[in-house]
Motif scaffolding. Structure first.
Motif, PDB file in Angstrom:
ATOM      1  N   VAL A  78      83.654  -9.685 -72.876  1.00  0.00           N
ATOM      2  CA  VAL A  78      83.484  -8.260 -73.146  1.00  0.00           C
ATOM      3  C   VAL A  78      83.793  -7.464 -71.896  1.00  0.00           C
ATOM      4  O   VAL A  78      83.803  -7.984 -70.778  1.00  0.00           O
ATOM      5  CB  VAL A  78      82.056  -7.925 -73.611  1.00  0.00           C
ATOM      6  CG1 VAL A  78      81.663  -8.762 -74.796  1.00  0.00           C
ATOM      7  CG2 VAL A  78      81.064  -8.084 -72.486  1.00  0.00           C
ATOM      8  N   ASN A  79      84.014  -6.192 -72.086  1.00  0.00           N
ATOM      9  CA  ASN A  79      84.192  -5.286 -70.974  1.00  0.00           C
ATOM     10  C   ASN A  79      82.832  -5.078 -70.333  1.00  0.00           C
ATOM     11  O   ASN A  79      81.937  -4.474 -70.922  1.00  0.00           O
ATOM     12  CB  ASN A  79      84.766  -3.967 -71.488  1.00  0.00           C
ATOM     13  CG  ASN A  79      85.011  -3.004 -70.359  1.00  0.00           C
ATOM     14  OD1 ASN A  79      84.076  -2.547 -69.708  1.00  0.00           O
ATOM     15  ND2 ASN A  79      86.258  -2.716 -70.111  1.00  0.00           N
ATOM     16  N   LYS A  80      82.676  -5.607 -69.118  1.00  0.00           N
ATOM     17  CA  LYS A  80      81.341  -5.625 -68.508  1.00  0.00           C
ATOM     18  C   LYS A  80      80.828  -4.233 -68.194  1.00  0.00           C
ATOM     19  O   LYS A  80      79.646  -3.942 -68.370  1.00  0.00           O
ATOM     20  CB  LYS A  80      81.373  -6.452 -67.227  1.00  0.00           C
ATOM     21  CG  LYS A  80      81.667  -7.907 -67.482  1.00  0.00           C
ATOM     22  CD  LYS A  80      81.605  -8.697 -66.202  1.00  0.00           C
ATOM     23  CE  LYS A  80      81.840 -10.165 -66.549  1.00  0.00           C
ATOM     24  NZ  LYS A  80      81.824 -11.005 -65.384  1.00  0.00           N
ATOM     25  N   VAL A  81      81.725  -3.399 -67.709  1.00  0.00           N
ATOM     26  CA  VAL A  81      81.307  -2.032 -67.376  1.00  0.00           C
ATOM     27  C   VAL A  81      80.784  -1.336 -68.629  1.00  0.00           C
ATOM     28  O   VAL A  81      79.718  -0.723 -68.633  1.00  0.00           O
ATOM     29  CB  VAL A  81      82.492  -1.237 -66.759  1.00  0.00           C
ATOM     30  CG1 VAL A  81      82.085   0.211 -66.497  1.00  0.00           C
ATOM     31  CG2 VAL A  81      82.983  -1.914 -65.500  1.00  0.00           C
ATOM     32  N   GLY A  82      81.534  -1.511 -69.699  1.00  0.00           N
ATOM     33  CA  GLY A  82      81.176  -0.864 -70.960  1.00  0.00           C
ATOM     34  C   GLY A  82      79.864  -1.391 -71.528  1.00  0.00           C
ATOM     35  O   GLY A  82      78.999  -0.619 -71.945  1.00  0.00           O
ATOM     36  N   LEU A  83      79.701  -2.724 -71.505  1.00  0.00           N
ATOM     37  CA  LEU A  83      78.480  -3.302 -72.079  1.00  0.00           C
ATOM     38  C   LEU A  83      77.254  -2.860 -71.275  1.00  0.00           C
ATOM     39  O   LEU A  83      76.238  -2.447 -71.838  1.00  0.00           O
ATOM     40  CB  LEU A  83      78.569  -4.832 -72.110  1.00  0.00           C
ATOM     41  CG  LEU A  83      77.342  -5.542 -72.697  1.00  0.00           C
ATOM     42  CD1 LEU A  83      77.178  -5.207 -74.174  1.00  0.00           C
ATOM     43  CD2 LEU A  83      77.417  -7.064 -72.551  1.00  0.00           C
ATOM     44  N   ALA A  84      77.385  -2.925 -69.948  1.00  0.00           N
ATOM     45  CA  ALA A  84      76.254  -2.542 -69.099  1.00  0.00           C
ATOM     46  C   ALA A  84      75.837  -1.118 -69.410  1.00  0.00           C
ATOM     47  O   ALA A  84      74.655  -0.801 -69.583  1.00  0.00           O
ATOM     48  CB  ALA A  84      76.630  -2.684 -67.631  1.00  0.00           C
ATOM     49  N   LYS A  85      76.824  -0.263 -69.502  1.00  0.00           N
ATOM     50  CA  LYS A  85      76.516   1.140 -69.715  1.00  0.00           C
ATOM     51  C   LYS A  85      75.872   1.356 -71.083  1.00  0.00           C
ATOM     52  O   LYS A  85      74.875   2.067 -71.211  1.00  0.00           O
ATOM     53  CB  LYS A  85      77.817   1.941 -69.606  1.00  0.00           C
ATOM     54  CG  LYS A  85      77.577   3.400 -69.428  1.00  0.00           C
ATOM     55  CD  LYS A  85      78.862   4.094 -69.070  1.00  0.00           C
ATOM     56  CE  LYS A  85      78.666   5.589 -69.263  1.00  0.00           C
ATOM     57  NZ  LYS A  85      79.836   6.336 -68.842  1.00  0.00           N
TER      58      LYS A  85
END
Ligand code: ARG
Length: 555
Positions: A78-85
């Motif tokens: 997954v897109n880590k930046v996106g998931l974290a946010k």
């Protein structure tokens, strides 16, 4: 956002639902994975080929960065930046409601649990039903259901005749008032040891008097009942469980005849050696006994009446019975009888069976004198918790209160942590270990996160774009998995899933805590790590609360 659902929707493939999207054991492979084995039947292709085909038609986007096909698995990064946010913003928005849902809106779930027997010891054997049922009650409410907690009291039967007889012969008001349930139990045990034939006959007569509404017999009975209830309610408070109804077996006294009439009208009743039974031979079961040859009703008769009453009163979507697996046959039998009576809702009755809890020293025998009262287990655990805490941090304030939260947590967690059908051995040292898979460990992690937040003094703010490192991302993924864990726990009647989840999240948070500077970090990293700490603190607390366990702010 639910990533598993997102992936399933995007795949838009026959036979694939969110539940099929799994978390791979090791994140090198991917953050989520779809095993393609069961799709082989549908597509008439090998799993390897299916994974390959799905990979080729998948278009990555801002949520999914990368797809690969390996040995019949489709792996997603997954897109880590996106998931974290997305995960952190959701937790900050919903706070202690994160993980809740409205899937149960408009549906009622009855949960029959604890269901103690009046005047008998409330012993360690009742621990599991009490805490598993208590947790399911909280889980279902969290999922939006209207949960109805029912304590189906064992307050019917010849033992009350025996008790009155013993009281009349050996007891006195002052002793019973002072000794409560213990004094009552002693009388009962003494009767079983010493009663001769004439006392037995007297006991039967007292039971008949209770049944026929005799005032004195009923007053005594109600008194014994209220003493028992007062006692168990003290324990329920400690274990954080509550009930909406205490309608016990006796409540169904006048509700059995209509059931018997209905069984007769349906031609289901058969006479066998003077007794009335429902023959279940066709279904591979012994007959279900409805009336004894002397006309007395049975446990099953009252359960039939209770199920019908509950359906009429609550119109439940499901009715759960949290009862030891020793009663498997009983539940199978009376569920079957209701089905034969043409109740379509018989399929909504669920026996949530669990295994036995015994103490390390094997002292679980219910033979006289050897019973282990739950109260003693609780007290001992709280006492030991005090010693453990004192040793770790003797300067701690409110040690008593914290020891109580820790000790009670350990009792509850000890009974909840394993898959419920397993027999477990309860070990004080094990459940109170700071290092093991324990509630203490989770509580300690919670307090640790809280202390970081207190020290930071900063307002939590999420950096707009932040690329998490591995340790941070593991915490993020664990946080993302909370809502589906709660849903799973409800669906499978398995609070242990939440207990295990809490340990897993705590382990991941602790790894992050050790790997990454938090308070001494700078800029976005500091903001992000504090945000992560706050989110982990919130979710750990919620997870514990769904199990009925409190989290001390300091430890
Ligand atoms: N009082 C029973 C026992 O201790 C448990 C009752 C469970 N509930 C029920 N509806 N049968 O064995």
């Amino acid at each position: 956002m639910d990533y598993r659902e997102y992936i399933a929707k995007k795949l838009n493939t026959e036979g694939v639902t969110a539940a099929d999207v799994a978390l791979p054991p090791n994140s090198e492979m991917g953050d989520y994975a779809l095993p393609c084995f069961k799709l082989a039947k549908i597509f008439r292709k090998s799993p390897v080929q299916i994974a390959e085909d799905l990979k080729n038609s998948f278009v990555c986007d801002s949520v999914i960065d990368e797809v690969s096909a390996v040995n019949g698995y489709l792996n997603f990064k997954v897109n880590k930046v996106g998931l974290a946010k997305s995960v952190l913003s959701e937790i900050f928005k919903e706070r202690e409601k994160y993980g809740s849902s409205d899937e149960g809106n408009g549906k009622t779930v009855c949960i029959d649990y604890s269901s103690v027997n009046i005047a008998k010891p409330f012993h360690i054997g009742h621990l599991s039903t009490t805490v598993i049922g208590g947790s399911l009650y909280k889980i279902y409410k969290f999922l939006g259901y209207n949960a109805v907690g029912i304590n189906h009291l064992g307050d019917y039967g010849t033992q009350f005749g025996k008790l009155i007889c013993a009281y009349k012969k050996w007891g006195d008001r002052a002793t019973v008032e002072k000794g409560g349930i213990h004094a009552i139990n002693e009388l009962y045990v003494r009767f079983n040891e010493q009663a001769d034939e004439s006392m037995q006959a007297e006991a039967r007569e007292y039971f008949r008097l209770i049944e026929s509404g005799d005032r004195e017999a009923n007053e005594l009975f109600e008194w014994f009942k209220s003493l028992t209830l007062e006692y168990v309610k003290g324990i329920y408070d400690k274990l954080n469980v509550s009930f909406d109804s205490y309608a016990g077996e006796r409540f169904y006294t006048d509700k059995m005849q209509p059931v018997i009439d209905e069984l007769r009208a349906d031609n289901l009743l058969k006479e066998s050696e003077g007794a009335q039974i429902v023959d279940l031979e066709k279904y591979g079961m012994p007959p279900c006994l409805i009336l004894r040859s002397d006309g007395a009703s049975l446990y099953a008769t009252r359960d039939l009446a209770a199920a019908i009453y509950r359906k009429n009163t609550y119109d439940f979507y499901k009715c759960l019975y949290v009862v030891a697996y020793q009663q498997n046959l009983h539940f199978k039998q009376f569920f079957k009888v209701l089905e034969l009576m043409g109740k379509p809702w018989a399929k909504d009755l669920v026996h949530v069976a669990y295994g036995m809890v015994s103490l390390e020293d094997g002292a679980m025998s219910t033979r006289k004198g050897k019973v282990v009262w739950l109260e003693d287990v609780i007290n001992k655990c709280v006492e030991k918790a005090y010693a453990v805490i004192d040793e770790k941090n003797s300067a701690l304030e409110n040690k008593e209160r914290i020891a109580e939260l820790v000790g009670l947590g350990a009792v509850i967690f000890g009974a909840l942590y394993n898959n419920k059908i397993k027999d477990v051995t309860f070990s004080y040292d094990k459940v109170l270990s700071f290092e093991g898979e324990t509630s203490v460990y989770v509580q300690y992690t919670c307090a640790r996160a809280n202390s970081v937040l207190q020290k930071s003094g900063a307002k939590i703010q999420l950096p707009p774009e932040y690329m998490p490192n591995n340790a941070e991302f593991e915490v993020i993924k664990a946080l993302a998995a909370f809502p589906e864990t709660v849903r799973d726990a409800g669906e499978k009647y398995e609070p242990s899933l939440i207990a295990r989840y809490a340990v897993d999240l705590a382990q991941k948070y602790n790894k992050f805590y050790i790997d990454c500077k938090i308070l001494t970090a700078e800029g976005d990293a500091r903001d992000f790590r504090l945000a992560l700490t706050s989110a982990a603190h919130t979710v750990l607390k919620t997870a514990l609360s769904l199990l009925g366990i409190g989290a001390p702010e300091k430890m």
